[in-house]
Design a protein around this motif. Structure first.
Motif, mmCIF file in Angstrom:
data_model
loop_
_atom_site.group_PDB
_atom_site.id
_atom_site.type_symbol
_atom_site.label_atom_id
_atom_site.label_comp_id
_atom_site.label_asym_id
_atom_site.label_seq_id
_atom_site.Cartn_x
_atom_site.Cartn_y
_atom_site.Cartn_z
ATOM 1 N N VAL A 310 -7.582 -17.027 -1.082
ATOM 2 C CA VAL A 310 -8.718 -16.108 -1.125
ATOM 3 C C VAL A 310 -10.032 -16.882 -1.047
ATOM 4 O O VAL A 310 -10.962 -16.498 -0.306
ATOM 5 C CB VAL A 310 -8.675 -15.253 -2.405
ATOM 6 C CG1 VAL A 310 -9.966 -14.441 -2.564
ATOM 7 C CG2 VAL A 310 -7.477 -14.307 -2.371
ATOM 8 N N ALA A 311 -10.136 -17.981 -1.802
ATOM 9 C CA ALA A 311 -11.362 -18.783 -1.768
ATOM 10 C C ALA A 311 -11.616 -19.344 -0.375
ATOM 11 O O ALA A 311 -12.762 -19.397 0.091
ATOM 12 C CB ALA A 311 -11.274 -19.915 -2.792
ATOM 13 N N SER A 312 -10.557 -19.760 0.324
ATOM 14 C CA SER A 312 -10.710 -20.270 1.691
ATOM 15 C C SER A 312 -11.231 -19.175 2.618
ATOM 16 O O SER A 312 -12.141 -19.401 3.420
ATOM 17 C CB SER A 312 -9.368 -20.791 2.218
ATOM 18 O OG SER A 312 -8.880 -21.855 1.429
ATOM 19 N N ALA A 313 -10.652 -17.977 2.515
ATOM 20 C CA ALA A 313 -11.064 -16.870 3.373
ATOM 21 C C ALA A 313 -12.503 -16.452 3.106
ATOM 22 O O ALA A 313 -13.235 -16.050 4.016
ATOM 23 C CB ALA A 313 -10.116 -15.687 3.176
ATOM 24 N N LEU A 314 -12.931 -16.556 1.858
ATOM 25 C CA LEU A 314 -14.305 -16.192 1.524
ATOM 26 C C LEU A 314 -15.315 -17.225 2.005
ATOM 27 O O LEU A 314 -16.394 -16.872 2.506
ATOM 28 C CB LEU A 314 -14.452 -16.020 0.012
ATOM 29 C CG LEU A 314 -13.842 -14.773 -0.634
ATOM 30 C CD1 LEU A 314 -13.988 -14.850 -2.145
ATOM 31 C CD2 LEU A 314 -14.495 -13.508 -0.104
ATOM 32 N N CYS A 315 -14.960 -18.497 1.877
ATOM 33 C CA CYS A 315 -15.956 -19.557 2.029
ATOM 34 C C CYS A 315 -15.969 -20.243 3.382
ATOM 35 O O CYS A 315 -17.036 -20.674 3.844
ATOM 36 C CB CYS A 315 -15.745 -20.605 0.934
ATOM 37 S SG CYS A 315 -15.958 -19.967 -0.743
ATOM 38 N N TYR A 316 -14.833 -20.393 4.043
ATOM 39 C CA TYR A 316 -14.768 -21.212 5.239
ATOM 40 C C TYR A 316 -15.195 -20.433 6.483
ATOM 41 O O TYR A 316 -15.203 -19.200 6.507
ATOM 42 C CB TYR A 316 -13.362 -21.773 5.431
ATOM 43 C CG TYR A 316 -12.974 -22.806 4.388
ATOM 44 C CD1 TYR A 316 -13.952 -23.478 3.649
ATOM 45 C CD2 TYR A 316 -11.647 -23.108 4.141
ATOM 46 C CE1 TYR A 316 -13.600 -24.433 2.703
ATOM 47 C CE2 TYR A 316 -11.291 -24.063 3.192
ATOM 48 C CZ TYR A 316 -12.274 -24.716 2.472
ATOM 49 O OH TYR A 316 -11.934 -25.652 1.535
ATOM 50 N N GLY A 317 -15.502 -21.191 7.537
ATOM 51 C CA GLY A 317 -16.021 -20.593 8.759
ATOM 52 C C GLY A 317 -15.058 -19.643 9.435
ATOM 53 O O GLY A 317 -15.486 -18.681 10.079
ATOM 54 N N TRP A 318 -13.746 -19.880 9.329
ATOM 55 C CA TRP A 318 -12.787 -18.973 9.964
ATOM 56 C C TRP A 318 -12.671 -17.655 9.215
ATOM 57 O O TRP A 318 -12.057 -16.698 9.721
ATOM 58 C CB TRP A 318 -11.420 -19.636 10.096
ATOM 59 C CG TRP A 318 -10.809 -20.126 8.815
ATOM 60 C CD1 TRP A 318 -10.840 -21.394 8.332
ATOM 61 C CD2 TRP A 318 -10.067 -19.362 7.860
ATOM 62 N NE1 TRP A 318 -10.155 -21.489 7.133
ATOM 63 C CE2 TRP A 318 -9.672 -20.252 6.824
ATOM 64 C CE3 TRP A 318 -9.679 -18.030 7.771
ATOM 65 C CZ2 TRP A 318 -8.930 -19.833 5.716
ATOM 66 C CZ3 TRP A 318 -8.936 -17.600 6.668
ATOM 67 C CH2 TRP A 318 -8.574 -18.504 5.656
ATOM 68 N N GLY A 319 -13.252 -17.596 8.004
ATOM 69 C CA GLY A 319 -13.270 -16.356 7.231
ATOM 70 C C GLY A 319 -14.663 -15.759 7.205
ATOM 71 O O GLY A 319 -15.316 -15.610 8.239
ATOM 72 N N LEU A 320 -15.144 -15.452 6.016
ATOM 73 C CA LEU A 320 -16.477 -14.861 5.881
ATOM 74 C C LEU A 320 -17.594 -15.897 5.955
ATOM 75 O O LEU A 320 -18.763 -15.549 6.125
ATOM 76 C CB LEU A 320 -16.573 -14.099 4.551
ATOM 77 C CG LEU A 320 -15.634 -12.891 4.405
ATOM 78 C CD1 LEU A 320 -15.847 -12.211 3.051
ATOM 79 C CD2 LEU A 320 -15.850 -11.892 5.528
#
Length: 388
Positions: A310-320
């Motif tokens: 979840v933290a990766s999806a929120l923070c990284y460029g491929w996510g939010l």
């Protein structure tokens, strides 16, 4: 084992999982991602340094202690059932290593499960030995580990002048790179990212064995003996370890290894004692916070992986891509991200446990870990307190 003691272990696991996120969230929310961890040492403001102090290393140590408690419980169960030890437990350790490898490659550079798997194999052959043998192992490995940290720290002090003069090229992999780019980077840089195992494995051996010894000593019991031991641990951990750890947090990057690996285990012992004491003093139906912590504790493996995803999806460029967008709002948006993910984990784990006994990954483990049925024990009940 009393019901209350099991409740304390569930709550402690929940606290440890949320605390590890409290450490890792600073990695996810950095625009440079994991590559910015060392660059940020000693360069953050007073508030952020203090916030990092609250979690850095302490909950990793607490989680490691609890793994040792779990290993002791596995050993006692095998002794009680009359099954060979370590025997089928080695398959369990192998599953943990594979889980950690997948987690590392697909989600998070600083996975600890692989290190725990290696550590558990070593400790599995020690857990049933005499107290004297275990004490010798703890002192020997602990001394070597402390010496290693001291030597590296001295080396960092010696090289500080040359390090300060080097320019750092910012990385855009985690703000602009795609998901597959990050996976490829983890594979390519495995030798660098897995260097932490040099510290996690020996520290884990000591803390696994210490966790087992604490359980044997009755630290989780509601007896006077347990209460006395917990008071001593709180004095050492929170009264001595925490102030020293606060000093090293503000001492600069040269003290980073002492700040993460040497002093936090002392604080973790105090936290373990404090949380256990609070659980013992609670009465009546569990409140919202305790139910949430217990839910995370009972689905600890699933929550550990999910929080990083979840933290990766929120923070990284491929996510939010929030790490790049909200960088000017540090450190407060980082705290908000941590609190939001923790609330999500509490909610999801509580809802999941209404229908299932175990978490999603725990159910996969249950399917994969098909231990043989115990053989009947002849000649009386097995004495689980005996030591080889």
């Amino acid at each position: 084992m009393t019901t209350r003691r099991i409740d304390a272990l569930d709550v402690l696991r929940g606290v440890a999982i949320m605390g590890t996120l409290g450490t890792n969230i600073w990695i996810f929310t950095s625009p440079a991602g994991p590559t910015g961890v060392l660059d940020a040492l000693g360069q953050t403001g007073t508030v952020e340094t203090f916030l990092r102090f609250l979690t850095n290393g302490k909950f990793l140590a607490l989680l490691t202690l609890l793994f040792g408690v779990g290993l002791e419980l596995q050993y006692r169960s095998a002794e009680r059932r009359g099954t060979p030890w370590p025997g089928w437990y080695l398959w369990r350790a192998g599953l943990l290593f594979v889980e950690g490898l997948i987690h590392y490659v697909l989600i998070f550079e600083f996975d600890v499960l692989m290190g725990y798997a290696v550590t558990s194999i070593i400790v599995a052959y020690l857990i049933g030995r005499s107290d004297r043998v275990i004490r010798v192992w703890m002192i020997t490995v602990g001394s070597v580990f402390t010496t290693l940290v001291a030597l590296v720290t001295l080396g960092m002090m010696y090289d500080q002048a040359s390090v300060d003069g080097q320019a750092v090229v910012p990385s855009t992999l985690f703000t602009e790179g795609g998901y597959l780019d990050q996976v490829a980077a983890r594979i390519d840089m495995m030798g660098i990212y897995r260097l932490e195992a040099v510290f996690i494995v020996p520290l884990g051996i000591v803390l696994f064995l210490l966790g087992a010894r604490l359980m044997r000593a009755g630290v989780f019991e509601g007896s006077d003996r347990g209460a006395t031991l917990r008071r001593k641990l709180m004095i050492v951990g929170l009264g001595v370890g925490a102030p020293l750890n606060l000093l090293t947090s503000f001492a600069g990057e040269t003290w980073s290894l002492v700040d993460r690996y040497l002093l936090p285990p002392l604080v973790a012992l105090g936290l373990l004692a404090l949380v256990t004491t609070i659980v013992h003093r609670m009465s009546g139906a569990p409140g919202l916070l305790r139910r949430g912590l217990t839910g995370i504790g009972r689905t600890a493996l699933s929550c550990y992986v999910l929080q990083n995803l979840v933290a990766s999806a929120l923070c990284y460029g491929w996510g939010l891509g929030l790490a790049g967008r909200f960088d000017g709002l540090r450190p407060w948006w980082v705290v908000a991200a941590w609190a939001g993910i923790c609330a999500l984990l509490m909610t999801l784990s509580t809802l999941w446990l209404r229908r299932f006994e175990r978490g999603p990954l725990e159910l996969v483990w249950q399917w994969a870990y098909k231990a043989p049925q115990p053989r009947p024990v002849t000649g009386g009940v097995t004495d689980v307190s005996s030591r080889r």
